[in-house]
Design a protein around this motif. Sequence first.
Motif, PDB file in Angstrom:
ATOM      1  N   SER A 270      82.968  57.044  24.065  1.00 44.44           N
ATOM      2  CA  SER A 270      84.337  57.207  24.558  1.00 44.44           C
ATOM      3  C   SER A 270      85.387  56.605  23.614  1.00 44.44           C
ATOM      4  CB  SER A 270      84.465  56.559  25.942  1.00 44.44           C
ATOM      5  OG  SER A 270      84.170  55.173  25.843  1.00 44.44           O
ATOM      6  N   ASP A 271      84.961  55.907  22.551  1.00 46.50           N
ATOM      7  CA  ASP A 271      85.896  55.254  21.630  1.00 46.50           C
ATOM      8  C   ASP A 271      86.627  56.273  20.756  1.00 46.50           C
ATOM      9  OD1 ASP A 271      85.253  52.743  22.532  1.00 46.50           O
ATOM     10  OD2 ASP A 271      83.797  52.351  20.935  1.00 46.50           O
ATOM     11  N   THR A 272      87.870  55.952  20.434  1.00 41.68           N
ATOM     12  CA  THR A 272      88.658  56.785  19.520  1.00 41.68           C
ATOM     13  C   THR A 272      88.765  56.120  18.153  1.00 41.68           C
ATOM     14  OG1 THR A 272      90.688  55.751  20.281  1.00 41.68           O
ATOM     15  CG2 THR A 272      90.016  57.789  21.393  1.00 41.68           C
ATOM     16  N   ILE A 273      87.925  55.123  17.919  1.00 40.78           N
ATOM     17  CA  ILE A 273      87.925  54.372  16.669  1.00 40.78           C
ATOM     18  C   ILE A 273      86.460  54.057  16.330  1.00 40.78           C
ATOM     19  CG2 ILE A 273      88.172  52.124  17.794  1.00 40.78           C
ATOM     20  CD1 ILE A 273      90.094  51.349  15.496  1.00 40.78           C
ATOM     21  N   GLN A 274      86.134  54.025  15.054  1.00 41.44           N
ATOM     22  CA  GLN A 274      84.788  53.672  14.609  1.00 41.44           C
ATOM     23  C   GLN A 274      84.701  52.159  14.473  1.00 41.44           C
ATOM     24  OE1 GLN A 274      82.079  55.733  14.084  1.00 41.44           O
ATOM     25  NE2 GLN A 274      83.431  57.183  15.118  1.00 41.44           N
ATOM     26  N   LYS A 275      83.722  51.538  15.117  1.00 40.42           N
ATOM     27  CA  LYS A 275      83.608  50.080  15.128  1.00 40.42           C
ATOM     28  C   LYS A 275      82.323  49.650  14.417  1.00 40.42           C
ATOM     29  CE  LYS A 275      86.028  49.665  19.513  1.00 40.42           C
ATOM     30  NZ  LYS A 275      85.924  49.231  20.920  1.00 40.42           N
ATOM     31  N   ARG A 276      82.470  48.736  13.456  1.00 42.46           N
ATOM     32  CA  ARG A 276      81.330  48.194  12.720  1.00 42.46           C
ATOM     33  C   ARG A 276      81.451  46.671  12.657  1.00 42.46           C
ATOM     34  NH1 ARG A 276      81.093  52.900  13.115  1.00 42.46           N
ATOM     35  NH2 ARG A 276      80.378  54.499  11.673  1.00 42.46           N
ATOM     36  N   THR A 277      80.335  45.983  12.813  1.00 46.46           N
ATOM     37  CA  THR A 277      80.291  44.537  12.653  1.00 46.46           C
ATOM     38  C   THR A 277      79.357  44.222  11.495  1.00 46.46           C
ATOM     39  OG1 THR A 277      80.673  44.186  15.011  1.00 46.46           O
ATOM     40  CG2 THR A 277      79.748  42.346  13.776  1.00 46.46           C
ATOM     41  N   PHE A 278      79.829  43.395  10.543  1.00 46.59           N
ATOM     42  CA  PHE A 278      79.072  43.050   9.338  1.00 46.59           C
ATOM     43  C   PHE A 278      78.741  41.560   9.324  1.00 46.59           C
ATOM     44  CE2 PHE A 278      81.560  46.753   8.322  1.00 46.59           C
ATOM     45  CZ  PHE A 278      80.708  47.538   7.561  1.00 46.59           C
ATOM     46  N   TRP A 279      77.600  41.219   8.719  1.00 51.01           N
ATOM     47  CA  TRP A 279      77.229  39.831   8.509  1.00 51.01           C
ATOM     48  C   TRP A 279      76.400  39.715   7.238  1.00 51.01           C
ATOM     49  CZ3 TRP A 279      75.556  42.898  12.476  1.00 51.01           C
ATOM     50  CH2 TRP A 279      74.195  43.222  12.512  1.00 51.01           C
ATOM     51  N   VAL A 280      76.419  38.524   6.660  1.00 50.57           N
ATOM     52  CA  VAL A 280      75.638  38.232   5.462  1.00 50.57           C
ATOM     53  C   VAL A 280      74.297  37.661   5.907  1.00 50.57           C
ATOM     54  CG1 VAL A 280      75.475  36.795   3.385  1.00 50.57           C
ATOM     55  CG2 VAL A 280      77.662  37.830   4.024  1.00 50.57           C
ATOM     56  N   VAL A 281      73.216  38.197   5.344  1.00 49.74           N
ATOM     57  CA  VAL A 281      71.868  37.742   5.652  1.00 49.74           C
ATOM     58  C   VAL A 281      71.344  36.940   4.466  1.00 49.74           C
ATOM     59  CG1 VAL A 281      69.511  38.456   6.210  1.00 49.74           C
ATOM     60  CG2 VAL A 281      71.460  39.774   7.074  1.00 49.74           C
ATOM     61  N   ALA A 282      70.721  35.791   4.765  1.00 49.51           N
ATOM     62  CA  ALA A 282      70.107  34.967   3.724  1.00 49.51           C
ATOM     63  C   ALA A 282      68.679  34.641   4.121  1.00 49.51           C
ATOM     64  CB  ALA A 282      70.888  33.669   3.531  1.00 49.51           C
TER      65      ALA A 282
ATOM     66  N   LEU B  24      81.393  51.337   1.574  1.00 49.32           N
ATOM     67  CA  LEU B  24      81.427  51.840   2.945  1.00 49.32           C
ATOM     68  C   LEU B  24      81.659  53.344   2.880  1.00 49.32           C
ATOM     69  CD1 LEU B  24      81.559  51.404   6.059  1.00 49.32           C
ATOM     70  CD2 LEU B  24      84.032  51.139   5.761  1.00 49.32           C
ATOM     71  N   GLU B  25      80.662  54.108   3.283  1.00 49.54           N
ATOM     72  CA  GLU B  25      80.779  55.561   3.284  1.00 49.54           C
ATOM     73  C   GLU B  25      81.587  55.989   4.512  1.00 49.54           C
ATOM     74  OE1 GLU B  25      77.979  59.560   3.182  1.00 49.54           O
ATOM     75  OE2 GLU B  25      77.053  57.590   3.105  1.00 49.54           O
ATOM     76  N   VAL B  26      82.680  56.691   4.279  1.00 50.61           N
ATOM     77  CA  VAL B  26      83.592  57.091   5.362  1.00 50.61           C
ATOM     78  C   VAL B  26      83.162  58.468   5.862  1.00 50.61           C
ATOM     79  CG1 VAL B  26      85.994  57.431   6.036  1.00 50.61           C
ATOM     80  CG2 VAL B  26      85.413  55.749   4.266  1.00 50.61           C
ATOM     81  N   ARG B  27      82.482  58.495   6.983  1.00 51.96           N
ATOM     82  CA  ARG B  27      81.921  59.729   7.537  1.00 51.96           C
ATOM     83  C   ARG B  27      82.720  60.289   8.710  1.00 51.96           C
ATOM     84  NH1 ARG B  27      75.472  58.580   8.034  1.00 51.96           N
ATOM     85  NH2 ARG B  27      75.101  57.960   5.875  1.00 51.96           N
ATOM     86  N   TYR B  28      83.699  59.525   9.185  1.00 52.75           N
ATOM     87  CA  TYR B  28      84.452  59.936  10.371  1.00 52.75           C
ATOM     88  C   TYR B  28      85.940  59.919  10.063  1.00 52.75           C
ATOM     89  CZ  TYR B  28      79.956  58.976  12.472  1.00 52.75           C
ATOM     90  OH  TYR B  28      78.622  58.971  12.760  1.00 52.75           O
ATOM     91  N   ARG B  29      86.684  60.755  10.766  1.00 53.16           N
ATOM     92  CA  ARG B  29      88.127  60.850  10.537  1.00 53.16           C
ATOM     93  C   ARG B  29      88.916  59.814  11.328  1.00 53.16           C
ATOM     94  NH1 ARG B  29      86.292  66.174   9.781  1.00 53.16           N
ATOM     95  NH2 ARG B  29      87.190  67.146   7.933  1.00 53.16           N
ATOM     96  N   GLU B  30      88.286  59.183  12.298  1.00 55.60           N
ATOM     97  CA  GLU B  30      88.960  58.164  13.099  1.00 55.60           C
ATOM     98  C   GLU B  30      89.119  56.886  12.276  1.00 55.60           C
ATOM     99  OE1 GLU B  30      85.895  59.344  14.205  1.00 55.60           O
ATOM    100  OE2 GLU B  30      86.532  60.811  15.701  1.00 55.60           O
ATOM    101  N   SER B  31      90.076  56.046  12.683  1.00 57.66           N
ATOM    102  CA  SER B  31      90.240  54.739  12.048  1.00 57.66           C
ATOM    103  C   SER B  31      88.970  53.914  12.240  1.00 57.66           C
ATOM    104  CB  SER B  31      91.419  53.992  12.670  1.00 57.66           C
ATOM    105  OG  SER B  31      92.625  54.655  12.391  1.00 57.66           O
ATOM    106  N   TYR B  32      88.773  52.964  11.361  1.00 61.11           N
ATOM    107  CA  TYR B  32      87.621  52.065  11.432  1.00 61.11           C
ATOM    108  C   TYR B  32      88.095  50.665  11.804  1.00 61.11           C
ATOM    109  CZ  TYR B  32      84.260  55.263   9.252  1.00 61.11           C
ATOM    110  OH  TYR B  32      83.413  56.300   8.979  1.00 61.11           O
ATOM    111  N   GLU B  33      87.419  50.068  12.764  1.00 61.97           N
ATOM    112  CA  GLU B  33      87.623  48.653  13.072  1.00 61.97           C
ATOM    113  C   GLU B  33      86.420  47.910  12.494  1.00 61.97           C
ATOM    114  OE1 GLU B  33      88.975  46.761  17.001  1.00 61.97           O
ATOM    115  OE2 GLU B  33      86.799  46.382  16.932  1.00 61.97           O
ATOM    116  N   LEU B  34      86.679  47.107  11.456  1.00 58.41           N
ATOM    117  CA  LEU B  34      85.620  46.380  10.778  1.00 58.41           C
ATOM    118  C   LEU B  34      85.710  44.914  11.160  1.00 58.41           C
ATOM    119  CD1 LEU B  34      86.020  48.005   7.249  1.00 58.41           C
ATOM    120  CD2 LEU B  34      84.631  48.797   9.181  1.00 58.41           C
ATOM    121  N   ARG B  35      84.611  44.375  11.672  1.00 60.07           N
ATOM    122  CA  ARG B  35      84.557  42.960  12.056  1.00 60.07           C
ATOM    123  C   ARG B  35      83.528  42.276  11.164  1.00 60.07           C
ATOM    124  NH1 ARG B  35      83.885  42.059  18.241  1.00 60.07           N
ATOM    125  NH2 ARG B  35      81.768  42.598  17.672  1.00 60.07           N
ATOM    126  N   PHE B  36      83.896  41.108  10.653  1.00 56.89           N
ATOM    127  CA  PHE B  36      83.043  40.335   9.752  1.00 56.89           C
ATOM    128  C   PHE B  36      82.794  38.975  10.385  1.00 56.89           C
ATOM    129  CE2 PHE B  36      85.515  43.383   7.410  1.00 56.89           C
ATOM    130  CZ  PHE B  36      84.593  43.984   6.567  1.00 56.89           C
TER     131      PHE B  36
END
Length: 148
Positions: free
Chosen positions: A77-89, A111-123
Amino acid sequence: MKKVSIAAVFLTLALSLSGCLNDDGANFYYTTLPIESVETPDTLVYGETDSITVTYSIPNLCHQFAGIDFSNDTQSSDTIQKRTFWVVAQAQTGDECEGAQSVIKEYKFGLEVRYRESYELRFITGVDSDGEYTFITRTIPVKEEEEE
């Protein structure tokens, strides 16, 4: 003679594998490192791969960068693409790592942009006093590829 050869092969095999039987378990584990800062583009271009740079902190010499991981948090149902990133050690276990000085490092990834919606990137930047993750959040609009 054949029995001696078979016995010699069996004995050699048994001796070579005996070192594996004394395994005390893994001497490392995987952990998440805090992201200190992020550089992202102002806009993303649909169909292209855009660069993102994260700055992270390695707590001591017993931690080694293993990569960036992410989760796709987008609901249908989202109108935005949401991704959460973290560093792994990968971190070694043992007391010899205590007290070492931390080091700040950078890592650049695409970051490969596959969607036309805005992206919300969380780090992920760490964990608060309630045990919840804290984030740097960027909302980036996507534009169509410009014709030349």
